[in-house]
Design a protein around this motif. Structure first.
Motif, short mmCIF file in Angstrom:
data_model
loop_
_atom_site.label_atom_id
_atom_site.label_comp_id
_atom_site.label_asym_id
_atom_site.label_seq_id
_atom_site.Cartn_x
_atom_site.Cartn_y
_atom_site.Cartn_z
N SER A 4 26.57 24.87 24.57
CA SER A 4 26.73 23.44 24.84
C SER A 4 26.50 22.64 23.58
CB SER A 4 25.74 23.00 25.92
OG SER A 4 24.42 23.31 25.54
N THR A 5 26.90 21.38 23.62
CA THR A 5 26.75 20.48 22.49
C THR A 5 25.58 19.54 22.74
OG1 THR A 5 29.13 20.54 22.14
CG2 THR A 5 27.91 18.75 21.08
N GLU A 6 24.67 19.52 21.80
CA GLU A 6 23.50 18.63 21.94
C GLU A 6 23.91 17.18 21.67
OE1 GLU A 6 20.18 19.22 22.61
OE2 GLU A 6 20.65 21.28 23.15
N VAL A 7 23.25 16.26 22.35
CA VAL A 7 23.54 14.84 22.16
C VAL A 7 22.99 14.40 20.81
CG1 VAL A 7 23.50 14.37 24.64
CG2 VAL A 7 21.42 14.08 23.30
N ALA A 8 23.68 13.43 20.17
CA ALA A 8 23.26 12.90 18.87
C ALA A 8 22.58 11.55 19.02
CB ALA A 8 24.46 12.77 17.95
N ALA A 9 22.77 10.93 20.19
CA ALA A 9 22.17 9.62 20.44
C ALA A 9 21.98 9.43 21.93
CB ALA A 9 23.06 8.52 19.86
N PHE A 10 21.14 8.47 22.29
CA PHE A 10 20.90 8.14 23.69
C PHE A 10 21.31 6.69 23.93
CE2 PHE A 10 17.81 11.51 22.81
CZ PHE A 10 18.05 12.38 23.87
N LEU A 11 21.60 6.41 25.20
CA LEU A 11 21.93 5.05 25.60
C LEU A 11 20.83 4.53 26.52
CD1 LEU A 11 24.07 2.74 25.62
CD2 LEU A 11 24.96 3.77 27.73
N LEU A 12 20.11 3.52 26.06
CA LEU A 12 19.06 2.89 26.87
C LEU A 12 19.70 1.85 27.77
CD1 LEU A 12 16.40 2.35 24.05
CD2 LEU A 12 16.25 4.04 25.89
N LEU A 13 19.51 1.99 29.08
CA LEU A 13 20.12 1.04 30.02
C LEU A 13 19.39 -0.29 30.06
CD1 LEU A 13 21.19 3.17 33.12
CD2 LEU A 13 22.53 2.46 31.13
N GLY A 14 18.19 -0.34 29.53
CA GLY A 14 17.45 -1.60 29.49
C GLY A 14 16.76 -1.93 30.78
N LEU A 15 16.19 -3.11 30.83
CA LEU A 15 15.39 -3.52 31.98
C LEU A 15 16.24 -4.03 33.14
CD1 LEU A 15 12.46 -3.85 32.96
CD2 LEU A 15 12.49 -6.15 32.01
N THR A 16 17.33 -4.75 32.84
CA THR A 16 18.16 -5.31 33.89
C THR A 16 19.59 -5.48 33.38
OG1 THR A 16 18.47 -7.22 35.38
CG2 THR A 16 17.55 -7.67 33.20
N ASP A 17 20.55 -5.46 34.30
CA ASP A 17 21.94 -5.73 33.94
C ASP A 17 22.39 -7.10 34.46
OD1 ASP A 17 21.93 -5.17 36.62
OD2 ASP A 17 23.36 -3.51 36.51
N ASP A 18 21.44 -7.90 34.95
CA ASP A 18 21.75 -9.25 35.44
C ASP A 18 21.75 -10.22 34.25
OD1 ASP A 18 21.91 -11.72 36.63
OD2 ASP A 18 20.46 -11.28 38.21
N CYS A 168 22.33 18.13 26.94
CA CYS A 168 23.76 18.37 26.78
C CYS A 168 24.58 17.83 27.95
CB CYS A 168 24.02 19.87 26.63
SG CYS A 168 23.24 20.88 27.91
N LYS A 169 23.94 17.22 28.93
CA LYS A 169 24.69 16.68 30.07
C LYS A 169 24.89 15.18 29.92
CE LYS A 169 23.14 20.18 33.41
NZ LYS A 169 22.38 20.43 34.66
N SER A 170 23.81 14.44 30.10
CA SER A 170 23.89 12.98 30.01
C SER A 170 22.97 12.49 28.91
CB SER A 170 23.49 12.36 31.36
OG SER A 170 23.40 10.95 31.24
N ASN A 171 23.38 11.42 28.26
CA ASN A 171 22.52 10.81 27.25
C ASN A 171 22.07 9.41 27.68
OD1 ASN A 171 24.95 9.45 27.00
ND2 ASN A 171 24.80 9.26 24.77
N VAL A 172 22.23 9.09 28.95
CA VAL A 172 21.90 7.76 29.47
C VAL A 172 20.45 7.76 29.97
CG1 VAL A 172 22.49 5.97 31.13
CG2 VAL A 172 24.29 7.35 30.11
N ILE A 173 19.60 7.01 29.28
CA ILE A 173 18.19 6.90 29.66
C ILE A 173 18.02 5.68 30.56
CG2 ILE A 173 15.83 6.57 28.82
CD1 ILE A 173 16.64 7.90 26.22
N HIS A 174 17.58 5.91 31.77
CA HIS A 174 17.39 4.81 32.73
C HIS A 174 16.05 4.13 32.48
CE1 HIS A 174 20.88 5.64 35.38
NE2 HIS A 174 20.73 6.86 34.90
N HIS A 175 15.92 3.58 31.29
CA HIS A 175 14.68 2.94 30.89
C HIS A 175 14.99 2.04 29.72
CE1 HIS A 175 10.47 2.31 31.02
NE2 HIS A 175 10.12 3.50 31.48
N PHE A 176 13.97 1.25 29.27
CA PHE A 176 14.20 0.38 28.13
C PHE A 176 13.58 0.94 26.85
CE2 PHE A 176 10.60 -1.36 30.57
CZ PHE A 176 9.57 -1.28 29.63
N PHE A 177 12.95 2.11 26.91
CA PHE A 177 12.51 2.81 25.70
C PHE A 177 12.42 4.29 26.00
CE2 PHE A 177 8.48 2.63 27.83
CZ PHE A 177 7.63 3.56 27.23
#
Length: 312
Positions: A4-18, A168-177
């Motif tokens: 598998s391919t390791e992630v090179a970066a993560f995506l922080l979803l932050g506190l709110t999308d409003d 190697c699956k998702s790089n989306v962090i459901h957090h703000f840090f």
């Protein structure tokens, strides 16, 4: 072995999308951070400038203020930047590692410092005649070195254990840090053992510190109950009340956050709790210690009068 391919970066979803909440939250967090910086660094400056505050209690309190400033600074700029850029924020793999490590160092340092301060209060209340001979400069220095050494080793354990996993699956962090549970849940490898390592290390550190705090205060309360004067009762309680407040707030949120497996975490609940212990607690600590402390108030008024005289 997974191909598998390791992630090179993560995506922080932050506190709110409003979008309607972003500006009020940015202003609120900036205000909290400003109070945190001024309160903690101001307290350190007061302790350095006023010779009356050159005692073991204020030596520990100054280090606690530095730690509070550090772990608030490790997180607050990230959440504010995320809100200003629309909620989602890309963070490099190495930056995520650095953020988790720095936050773990300061949070673990606070845990150890609260225990050291409990021992200091025990010595002051229960062994007042031996206080100066026990809490010497060397003793205080070694306690601080021990606190920071333990904090560094803990941070190495938490960060190394988390990032030894494969992502190697998702790089989306459901957090703000980059918090441990939020990152660990993204792993595509078996994380059961790694979760247990974090759980056991965190549990040992928290309960060992709480044991020191509990034993210290059991002796303190026993000693206070034997004091003949109500005025002495009040003075002894005022010596410990601020520390007990800080202990209750800190350990309550940390136990809620970390002493459960990541599968049991609700990310929305974790975000709210994280705002409290990463931003609100570092802001409250200097306020709690200053409002109940006549010596800190006196030192502040003295420095203020000097500043006014200097500006005239």
């Amino acid at each position: 072995m997974e191909n598998s391919t390791e992630v090179a970066a993560f995506l922080l979803l932050g506190l709110t999308d409003d979008p309607l909440l972003r500006l009020p939250l940015v202003l609120t967090f900036l205000l909290i951070y400003a109070i945190t910086v001024l309160g903690n660094l101001g307290l350190v400056l007061l302790i350095l400038l006023d010779p009356r505050l050159h005692s073991p209690m204020y030596f520990f309190l100054g280090n606690l203020a530095l730690v509070d400033f550090g772990y608030s600074s490790a997180v607050t700029p990230t959440i504010v930047a995320g809100l200003l850029t629309g909620g989602d924020q890309v963070i490099a793999y190495t930056a995520c590692v650095a953020q988790m490590f720095s936050f773990a160092v300061f949070a673990s340092g606070e845990n150890c410092l609260l225990a050291a301060m409990a021992y200091d209060r025990y010595t002051a209340v229960c062994k007042p005649l031996h206080y100066t001979s026990r809490m010497t400069t060397n003793m205080c220095t070694w306690l601080i070195i021990a606190c920071y050494t333990i904090a560094f080793l803990n941070a190495c354990t938490y960060t190394g254990d988390t990032f030894s996993l494969s992502f190697c699956k998702s790089n989306v962090i459901h957090h703000f840090f980059c918090d441990i549970p939020a990152v660990m849940v993204l792993s595509c490898s078996d994380r059961h053992y790694h979760e247990l390592v974090v759980l056991y290390v965190v549990s040992f550190n928290i309960f060992f510190a709480l044991l020191i705090v509990s034993v210290s205060y059991s002796f303190i309360f026993t000693t206070i109950s034997r004091l003949p004067s109500a005025a002495r009762h009040s003075k002894a309680f005022s010596t410990c009340a601020s520390h007990l407040t800080a202990v209750s707030i800190f350990y309550g949120t940390v136990i809620f956050m970390y002493l459960q497996p990541s599968s049991s975490h609700s990310m929305d609940t974790d975000k709210i709790a994280s705002v409290f212990y990463t931003m609100v607690i570092p802001m409250l600590n200097p306020v709690v210690y200053s409002l109940r402390n006549k010596e800190v108030k006196s030192a502040f008024l003295k420095v203020k009068s000097r500043f006014i005289c200097w500006t005239k």
